[in-house]
Design a protein around this motif. Structure first.
Motif, short mmCIF file in Angstrom:
data_model
loop_
_atom_site.label_atom_id
_atom_site.label_comp_id
_atom_site.label_asym_id
_atom_site.label_seq_id
_atom_site.Cartn_x
_atom_site.Cartn_y
_atom_site.Cartn_z
N ALA A 75 0.83 -1.21 0.00
CA ALA A 75 0.00 0.00 0.00
C ALA A 75 0.86 1.26 0.00
CB ALA A 75 -0.94 -0.01 1.21
N LEU A 76 1.96 1.24 0.75
CA LEU A 76 2.86 2.39 0.78
C LEU A 76 3.58 2.55 -0.55
CD1 LEU A 76 4.03 4.74 2.40
CD2 LEU A 76 5.80 3.18 3.26
N PHE A 77 4.04 1.44 -1.15
CA PHE A 77 4.66 1.51 -2.47
C PHE A 77 3.74 2.23 -3.46
CE2 PHE A 77 7.37 -2.66 -2.05
CZ PHE A 77 8.24 -1.99 -1.22
N ALA A 78 2.48 1.81 -3.48
CA ALA A 78 1.53 2.39 -4.43
C ALA A 78 1.33 3.87 -4.17
CB ALA A 78 0.20 1.64 -4.35
N ALA A 79 1.25 4.26 -2.90
CA ALA A 79 1.04 5.67 -2.56
C ALA A 79 2.23 6.52 -2.97
CB ALA A 79 0.79 5.80 -1.06
N VAL A 80 3.43 6.02 -2.76
CA VAL A 80 4.64 6.80 -3.03
C VAL A 80 4.88 6.96 -4.53
CG1 VAL A 80 7.17 6.77 -2.84
CG2 VAL A 80 5.75 6.27 -0.84
N PHE A 81 4.59 5.90 -5.31
CA PHE A 81 4.92 5.94 -6.74
C PHE A 81 3.72 6.19 -7.64
CE2 PHE A 81 8.40 3.26 -4.97
CZ PHE A 81 9.44 4.11 -5.27
N ARG A 82 2.63 6.65 -7.07
CA ARG A 82 1.40 6.82 -7.86
C ARG A 82 1.55 7.90 -8.93
NH1 ARG A 82 -3.17 4.47 -7.09
NH2 ARG A 82 -2.62 3.84 -4.96
N HIS A 83 2.39 8.90 -8.69
CA HIS A 83 2.40 10.06 -9.58
C HIS A 83 3.76 10.37 -10.23
CE1 HIS A 83 -1.62 10.90 -8.19
NE2 HIS A 83 -1.20 10.97 -6.94
N ASN A 84 4.77 9.50 -10.06
CA ASN A 84 6.09 9.90 -10.58
C ASN A 84 6.76 8.86 -11.47
OD1 ASN A 84 6.78 8.04 -8.63
ND2 ASN A 84 7.57 9.59 -7.18
N LEU A 85 5.99 7.91 -12.01
CA LEU A 85 6.58 6.93 -12.91
C LEU A 85 6.01 7.02 -14.33
CD1 LEU A 85 6.83 3.79 -10.59
CD2 LEU A 85 8.73 5.14 -11.52
N GLY A 86 5.03 7.90 -14.53
CA GLY A 86 4.47 8.08 -15.87
C GLY A 86 3.56 6.97 -16.32
N LEU A 87 3.14 6.10 -15.40
CA LEU A 87 2.22 5.01 -15.72
C LEU A 87 1.07 5.01 -14.71
CD1 LEU A 87 4.63 1.99 -16.40
CD2 LEU A 87 3.28 3.22 -18.10
N GLU A 88 -0.08 4.52 -15.16
CA GLU A 88 -1.19 4.35 -14.22
C GLU A 88 -0.80 3.30 -13.18
OE1 GLU A 88 -5.97 3.26 -14.10
OE2 GLU A 88 -4.87 3.15 -16.00
N VAL A 89 -1.10 3.59 -11.92
CA VAL A 89 -0.73 2.70 -10.82
C VAL A 89 -1.96 1.95 -10.30
CG1 VAL A 89 0.05 2.63 -8.42
CG2 VAL A 89 1.31 3.97 -10.11
N ALA A 198 18.95 10.57 -7.26
CA ALA A 198 17.51 10.32 -7.30
C ALA A 198 16.84 10.55 -5.95
CB ALA A 198 17.23 8.90 -7.78
N LEU A 199 17.65 10.67 -4.90
CA LEU A 199 17.10 10.75 -3.55
C LEU A 199 16.12 11.91 -3.34
CD1 LEU A 199 17.04 9.61 -0.70
CD2 LEU A 199 19.11 10.92 -0.19
N PRO A 200 16.40 13.12 -3.80
CA PRO A 200 15.47 14.23 -3.54
C PRO A 200 14.04 13.97 -4.03
CG PRO A 200 17.57 15.10 -4.30
CD PRO A 200 17.63 13.61 -4.49
N THR A 201 13.90 13.38 -5.21
CA THR A 201 12.57 13.09 -5.75
C THR A 201 11.84 12.08 -4.88
OG1 THR A 201 13.30 13.52 -8.01
CG2 THR A 201 11.31 12.18 -7.74
N VAL A 202 12.53 11.02 -4.50
CA VAL A 202 11.90 9.97 -3.70
C VAL A 202 11.63 10.46 -2.28
CG1 VAL A 202 12.19 7.63 -2.80
CG2 VAL A 202 13.01 8.20 -5.11
N ARG A 203 12.56 11.21 -1.73
CA ARG A 203 12.38 11.74 -0.38
C ARG A 203 11.14 12.64 -0.31
NH1 ARG A 203 17.58 14.15 1.56
NH2 ARG A 203 17.11 15.71 -0.04
N ALA A 204 10.95 13.49 -1.32
CA ALA A 204 9.78 14.37 -1.33
C ALA A 204 8.48 13.57 -1.35
CB ALA A 204 9.84 15.30 -2.54
N ALA A 205 8.45 12.48 -2.14
CA ALA A 205 7.25 11.65 -2.20
C ALA A 205 6.99 10.95 -0.87
CB ALA A 205 7.40 10.62 -3.32
N LEU A 206 8.06 10.48 -0.22
CA LEU A 206 7.90 9.81 1.07
C LEU A 206 7.49 10.78 2.17
CD1 LEU A 206 10.93 7.39 0.80
CD2 LEU A 206 8.60 6.67 1.40
N GLN A 207 8.05 11.97 2.15
CA GLN A 207 7.70 12.95 3.19
C GLN A 207 6.26 13.42 3.07
OE1 GLN A 207 10.90 15.79 2.58
NE2 GLN A 207 12.12 14.93 4.26
N SER A 208 5.69 13.34 1.88
CA SER A 208 4.30 13.74 1.70
C SER A 208 3.33 12.57 1.88
CB SER A 208 4.10 14.35 0.32
OG SER A 208 4.34 13.39 -0.71
#
Length: 333
Positions: A75-89, A198-208
């Protein structure tokens, strides 16, 4: 199975196979790769880089299944990567209602591209057409789990690939399962070299991300990894230390998530240094729930894992604290 059948069937029983004898087993025709990163704190960043690399190199439309170790982590994977991979999640695991699972299953089956984060609720038997890639993040519960996950790709004569993402501590899995033809991923060195950028992009998604979702993922991670303590060469204190690093440096929790004493007891970690205990009334109780979210989540994740492993254990009945009307009350009605 053959030993059992020899006792219950007649000696002249016939065997019928529905598998084309000329068709090689799925594992033999799926290229399999591994990416090993230094620490569990690199999990989300290395996932992001790996998926980007695989999406970029896929011929045709990428249709990907990513397996996580537990429903809460998925569930957390889906939430974090829902908007930054360019594909429907898509998201599919045991914590969703049956109607939600059915809708997601049908939608992903009909999709021409997309990425589905899933638990072992789909590890066996479910057929999703044209899956180009299967990614496993973390340790499979056993060799059968690995096999059945890989079997979601390269079906009906189509091509597919499989990648397993592990940490250095988890890399023992590759040595203890030589039956799997797993090679080092061609982009493995590049992925590890790009972790910092790549850390800043992923960190921002996790912090939100929802703090409650991260707390639940922490509890689920700790419970799941407890069964691998010996292979990880960790004692309970070392396991908790690793989970705390995952929470603080891997998920960017503001503090080590607090656990209910009952949850810690269920994990067999009572008295282990490093655990942060919740004090006072559990938050779930204040929300009008009968038991804490941690207890329910931990139990359900373990039930899902047991069902996948074929342990034949039935899921415990859901607690029902609302009693129906008494015979006298029904009569008065």
């Amino acid at each position: 199975m053959q030993q059992v059948l020899s006792h219950v069937l007649r000696p002249d029983h016939a065997k019928v196979s529905t598998i084309d004898a000329s068709e090689p087993p799925t594992l033999d025709r799926v290229p399999q790769f591994s990416v090993v990163v230094p620490s569990v704190t690199d999990t989300f960043t290395s996932m992001y880089l790996l998926l980007q690399e695989e999406i970029k190199s896929t011929e045709g439309e990428p249709k990907i299944i990513v397996f996580g170790t537990t429903a809460k982590i998925v569930a957390l994977f889906a939430a974090v990567f829902r908007h930054n991979l360019g594909l429907e999640v898509f998201e599919l695991h045991s914590r969703l209602s049956q109607s939600a699972r059915t809708r997601t299953t049908d939608a992903f089956k009909s999709a021409t591209k997309g990425i589905m984060f899933a638990s072992d609720v789909i590890g066996r038997g479910m057929d999703f057409p044209n899956v180009s890639l299967v990614v496993q993040v973390g340790l499979p519960s056993d060799a059968d789990a690995y096999t059945h996950r890989v079997g979601r790709t390269a079906r009906a004569g189509k091509d597919g690939r499989a990648v397993i993402l592990l940490t250095d501590a988890e890399s023992f899995y590759l040595g203890t399962n030589p039956q799997f033809p797993i090679k080092t991923h061609p982009a493995s060195t590049q992925i590890k070299a790009s972790l910092d950028s790549a850390l800043p992009t992923v960190r921002a998604a996790l912090q939100s991300a929802d703090p409650m979702a991260k707390d639940k993922a922490y509890s689920a991670y700790l419970g799941f990894m407890k069964s691998f303590m010996n292979k990880l060469k960790l004692n309970p204190a070392g396991l908790v230390k690793m989970a705390n690093q995952f929470a603080l440096e891997g998920m960017y929790c503001t503090e080590v998530p607090k656990l209910q004493k009952k949850t810690v007891g269920m994990m067999g970690l009572k008295g282990t240094p490093g655990i942060s205990y919740a004090l006072g009334v559990p938050s779930a109780a204040m929300n009008g729930q009968a038991v804490s979210n941690q207890q329910v989540g931990y139990k359900n994740d373990r039930v899902e894992q047991a069902q996948h492993n074929g342990n034949k254990r039935r899921a415990p009945p859901a607690a029902n604290h609302e009693k129906g009307p008494s015979r006298r009350q029904r009569h008065q009605r």
